[in-house]
Design a protein around this motif. Structure first.
Motif, mmCIF file in Angstrom:
data_model
loop_
_atom_site.group_PDB
_atom_site.id
_atom_site.type_symbol
_atom_site.label_atom_id
_atom_site.label_comp_id
_atom_site.label_asym_id
_atom_site.label_seq_id
_atom_site.Cartn_x
_atom_site.Cartn_y
_atom_site.Cartn_z
ATOM 1 N N LEU A 55 -13.007 -31.479 34.871
ATOM 2 C CA LEU A 55 -11.898 -32.182 34.397
ATOM 3 C C LEU A 55 -10.676 -31.348 34.690
ATOM 4 C CD1 LEU A 55 -11.384 -34.630 31.472
ATOM 5 C CD2 LEU A 55 -9.520 -32.729 31.804
ATOM 6 N N GLY A 56 -9.460 -32.172 35.573
ATOM 7 C CA GLY A 56 -8.282 -31.405 35.741
ATOM 8 C C GLY A 56 -7.174 -32.131 36.734
ATOM 9 N N ILE A 57 -6.206 -31.005 37.055
ATOM 10 C CA ILE A 57 -5.373 -31.406 37.945
ATOM 11 C C ILE A 57 -5.289 -30.394 38.857
ATOM 12 C CG2 ILE A 57 -4.028 -32.858 36.069
ATOM 13 C CD1 ILE A 57 -1.858 -30.919 36.258
ATOM 14 N N ASN A 58 -4.742 -30.788 40.122
ATOM 15 C CA ASN A 58 -4.410 -29.596 41.196
ATOM 16 C C ASN A 58 -3.289 -30.237 42.087
ATOM 17 O OD1 ASN A 58 -5.634 -31.513 43.136
ATOM 18 N ND2 ASN A 58 -7.318 -30.480 43.461
ATOM 19 N N HIS A 59 -2.925 -29.335 43.114
ATOM 20 C CA HIS A 59 -1.937 -29.398 44.181
ATOM 21 C C HIS A 59 -2.048 -30.801 44.668
ATOM 22 C CE1 HIS A 59 -5.304 -27.938 46.293
ATOM 23 N NE2 HIS A 59 -4.818 -28.273 47.304
ATOM 24 N N LYS A 60 -3.216 -31.438 44.792
ATOM 25 C CA LYS A 60 -3.370 -32.732 45.438
ATOM 26 C C LYS A 60 -3.029 -33.996 44.606
ATOM 27 C CE LYS A 60 -7.239 -30.943 48.103
ATOM 28 N NZ LYS A 60 -8.943 -31.084 48.047
ATOM 29 N N THR A 61 -3.082 -33.750 43.316
ATOM 30 C CA THR A 61 -2.945 -34.836 42.657
ATOM 31 C C THR A 61 -1.662 -34.785 41.655
ATOM 32 O OG1 THR A 61 -4.245 -34.062 40.432
ATOM 33 C CG2 THR A 61 -5.461 -35.100 42.338
ATOM 34 N N ALA A 62 -1.182 -33.543 41.362
ATOM 35 C CA ALA A 62 -0.094 -33.485 40.492
ATOM 36 C C ALA A 62 0.984 -32.518 41.179
ATOM 37 C CB ALA A 62 -0.504 -32.701 39.370
ATOM 38 N N SER A 63 2.533 -33.110 40.654
ATOM 39 C CA SER A 63 3.596 -32.273 41.244
ATOM 40 C C SER A 63 3.583 -30.598 40.650
ATOM 41 C CB SER A 63 4.932 -33.128 40.868
ATOM 42 O OG SER A 63 4.931 -33.097 39.255
ATOM 43 N N VAL A 64 4.241 -29.984 41.200
ATOM 44 C CA VAL A 64 4.640 -28.455 40.587
ATOM 45 C C VAL A 64 5.075 -28.539 39.088
ATOM 46 C CG1 VAL A 64 6.013 -26.385 40.794
ATOM 47 C CG2 VAL A 64 5.141 -27.810 42.762
ATOM 48 N N ASP A 65 6.034 -29.707 38.900
ATOM 49 C CA ASP A 65 6.329 -29.793 37.485
ATOM 50 C C ASP A 65 5.481 -29.914 36.563
ATOM 51 O OD1 ASP A 65 8.701 -30.291 35.307
ATOM 52 O OD2 ASP A 65 7.863 -32.110 35.533
ATOM 53 N N VAL A 66 4.529 -30.834 36.733
ATOM 54 C CA VAL A 66 3.215 -31.346 35.878
ATOM 55 C C VAL A 66 2.400 -30.265 35.840
ATOM 56 C CG1 VAL A 66 1.118 -32.860 35.526
ATOM 57 C CG2 VAL A 66 3.640 -33.567 36.188
ATOM 58 N N ARG A 67 2.053 -29.569 36.952
ATOM 59 C CA ARG A 67 0.973 -28.197 36.928
ATOM 60 C C ARG A 67 1.498 -27.218 36.168
ATOM 61 N NH1 ARG A 67 1.230 -29.033 42.758
ATOM 62 N NH2 ARG A 67 1.657 -26.929 43.016
ATOM 63 N N GLU A 68 3.060 -27.069 36.242
ATOM 64 C CA GLU A 68 3.660 -25.862 35.198
ATOM 65 C C GLU A 68 3.103 -26.347 33.698
ATOM 66 O OE1 GLU A 68 7.109 -23.933 38.090
ATOM 67 O OE2 GLU A 68 7.550 -25.722 36.542
ATOM 68 N N ARG A 69 3.483 -27.464 33.368
ATOM 69 C CA ARG A 69 3.156 -28.019 32.116
ATOM 70 C C ARG A 69 2.051 -27.720 31.470
ATOM 71 N NH1 ARG A 69 6.232 -33.474 32.728
ATOM 72 N NH2 ARG A 69 5.888 -33.817 30.460
ATOM 73 N N VAL A 70 0.829 -28.255 32.606
ATOM 74 C CA VAL A 70 -0.478 -28.210 31.930
ATOM 75 C C VAL A 70 -1.326 -26.809 32.166
ATOM 76 C CG1 VAL A 70 -2.837 -29.215 32.796
ATOM 77 C CG2 VAL A 70 -0.588 -30.404 32.769
ATOM 78 N N ALA A 71 -0.401 -25.791 32.688
ATOM 79 C CA ALA A 71 -0.882 -24.408 32.913
ATOM 80 C C ALA A 71 -1.145 -24.022 31.689
ATOM 81 C CB ALA A 71 0.009 -23.501 33.811
#
Length: 424
Positions: free
Chosen positions: A6-22
Motif C-alpha cells: 500500500l502506498g503512493i508514488n510519483h505516478k499517483t501523488a504530487s511532490v507536495d503530497v509525497r513530501e508530507r507522506v515521507a
C-alpha cells in the motif's frame, strides 16, 4: 494470511503530497511498531524515498482501510486526500508489485539501480524494529533474488539514462583510460554533483570544480577529493583539462572560443572533450568548430539517453517475464509451506492416536492377553481411530451436497474408484 502493498508514488501523488507522506529515518522504527500495534498487521516494513512511500504488510485478513487511516493520521493528512492518490495491492499482486519495484520496473527512470538498495535498507530497519517475521521475511528474500536475476539476465540497467551518466559514458569512449585524465567541472549544482560522482566512480583522480562562489565549489570538491576554484581561474585550469563539463544558470556563455584556442596551444593540441549541459549554453557554439575539440550539447546527450531508454524498454519485457516467474515460484513455495503445517498437525494427531493404542496393547500384554489378540486389537483400534474423524467429516460433506469436497478427498487418499468393485 494476506500480503498487502500500500502506498503512493510519483505516478499517483504530487511532490507536495509525497513530501508530507515521507518518513524520516528517525521515525521508521517507532512508526513500524505503532503500525503493528494499532492495525491488524502482524508483520510490516516501510519503504520511503523521494519518489514513493510504501507499506508492505502481512495480515490475517486484508484490512487496507485501517492501514490507510493510520497512515493519514500519522502524517496529519485527511483520509480522503490520501485515498485519492493511494494504491493497494493484495497477495499475488502485492508480491508482483514489490518485485517490480525492486527490479526498477516501477521507477521514474526505468531500471534505475538505487531502489534495490533502498528496499534492502527498508528490510533491515524492519528487522531492527522487530516487525518482520517469517512470511514477510521470505517475501523480501524472494524479491531480492528476483531483482538480482533481472539485473543479471537482462539489459534493464546497462545503458545510462541520465544526462550526467551519458556525459561520462561519452568521455569513456574518447579517453580509453579515464584514470589519467583531468576533469574541469563548471558549476556546482545537482547535475554537476552527479557528474562528479560518476567521474569519481570511474577512477578520475584529478577533478577541479569551478563556480561563482568558492564556498559552494569547496563543499562539492571536498566530497570527491577535488580542487575548488573560482570561474575567474578557469583559463589556467582549462589548459590542464582533458574533460570539461559545464552546467550553470548563466544567461550568457562563460567559456568562449578564444579561451579554448589559447588552452589548445598550451596543450599542444592534445584533444579536449567538452559537454555543455546548460540551457542557455555555457560554451559558445563556435568552440565546436575548433580542431581537437569534441563538443557535445545537452541535445546530443538527450539523443543518447533516448536511445538507451529504448534499449531498456526492450529489456523491460524480459524483466516482466522474470518477475512473473518469481511471483509464481514464491506463491507456490508459500502454498507448499501451508501444506507442511497441515501435514505436521496431521502427523502429530496420528502419532498421539498411535501412542494411545500402543499403551492399551502394552497393558493387555501385561494382563496376560495373547500376542495374537493384542496385535489384532492394536490394528483394529488404530484403524478405527484414524478413520473416525475423516469418516464423520465426509458424511457431513455428503449430507451438505458438497460433492466437490468428496472428490478432493478421493484424490487426497489416492482412492481408485474401481477398487471396491475389484474387491467384490
Amino acid at each position: 494470511m494476506a500480503f498487502i502493498a500500500l502506498g503512493i508514488n510519483h505516478k499517483t501523488a504530487s511532490v507536495d503530497v509525497r513530501e508530507r507522506v515521507a518518513f524520516t529515518p528517525e521515525q521508521l522504527v517507532e512508526a513500524l511498531q505503532q503500525l503493528c500495534r494499532i492495525t491488524p498487521s502482524r508483520e510490516a516494513a516501510i519503504l520511503s524515498t523521494c519518489n514513493r512511500s510504501e507499506l508492505y504488510l502481512e495480515q490475517d485478513h486484508p484490512s487496507a482501510d485501517e492501514v490507510l487511516a493510520w497512515l493519514a493520521s500519522y502524517h496529519n493528512l485527511s483520509l480522503e486526500e490520501l485515498r485519492a492518490c493511494a494504491y493497494v495491492h493484495q497477495d499475488d499482486d502485492a508480491v508482483r508489485h514489490m518485485m517490480r519495484v525492486a527490479s526498477g520496473l516501477d521507477s521514474m527512470v526505468l531500471g534505475e539501480p538505487q531502489i534495490l538498495g533502498q528496499m534492502k535498507s527498508a528490510y533491515a530497519v524492519a528487522r531492527e524494529a522487530g516487525t518482520v517475521g517469517p512470511l514477510l521475511g521470505r517475501l523480501f528474500q524472494a524479491t531480492f533474488s528476483t531483482a538480482k536475476t533481472v539485473r543479471t539476465d537482462t539489459a534493464i540497467g546497462e545503458n545510462p539514462v541520465s544526462v550526467a551518466f551519458a556525459a561520462v559514458s561519452l568521455a569513456k569512449q574518447i579517453f580509453s583510460d579515464l584514470h589519467r585524465s583531468q576533469a574541469l567541472l563548471i558549476g556546482a549544482g545537482e547535475t554537476i554533483t552527479l557528474v562528479a560522482r560518476h567521474l569519481h566512480e570511474q577512477g578520475v583522480k584529478r577533478i577541479v570544480v569551478a563556480n561563482r562562489t568558492l564556498e559552494r565549489a569547496s563543499i562539492l570538491a571536498e566530497e570527491f577529493g577535488a580542487h575548488a576554484v573560482l570561474l575567474a581561474d578557469m583559463p589556467q585550469e582549462l589548459a590542464n583539462s582533458d574533460i570539461v563539463i559545464s552546467s550553470t544558470a548563466s544567461q550568457l556563455p562563460i567559456l568562449g572560443k578564444g579561451a579554448v584556442e589559447r588552452a589548445l596551444k598550451l596543450r599542444r593540441h592534445k584533444p579536449i572533450f567538452m559537454v555543455d549541459i546548460a540551457v542557455p549554453r555555457d560554451i559558445e557554439p563556435e568552440v565546436g568548430e575548433l580542431d581537437d575539440v569534441y563538443l557535445y550539447t545537452v541535445d546530443d546527450l538527450h539523443e543518447v539517453v533516448a536511445e538507451n531508454l529504448k534499449s531498456r524498454q526492450g529489456a523491460a519485457q524480459a524483466a516482466e517475464e522474470l518477475v512473473g516467474a518469481g511471483v509464481s515460484d514464491f506463491m507456490q513455495r508459500l502454498r507448499e509451506l501451508a501444506a507442511v503445517d497441515v501435514l505436521r498437525a496431521y502427523r502429530q494427531q496420528a502419532e498421539r492416536l498411535r501412542d494411545e493404542e500402543l499403551g492399551k496393547a502394552q497393558r493387555m500384554l501385561q494382563n496376560g492377553a495373547s500376542a495374537e489378540d493384542v496385535l489384532a486389537q492394536l490394528a483394529r483400534g488404530l484403524t478405527n481411530k484414524l478413520l473416525h474423524a475423516p469418516s464423520v467429516q465426509m458424511k457431513k460433506l455428503s449430507a451438505e451436497g458438497r460433492f466437490d469436497a468428496l472428490a478432493v478427498a478421493q484424490e487426497l487418499f489416492a482412492l481408485d474408484e474401481g477398487s471396491d468393485k475389484s474387491a467384490q
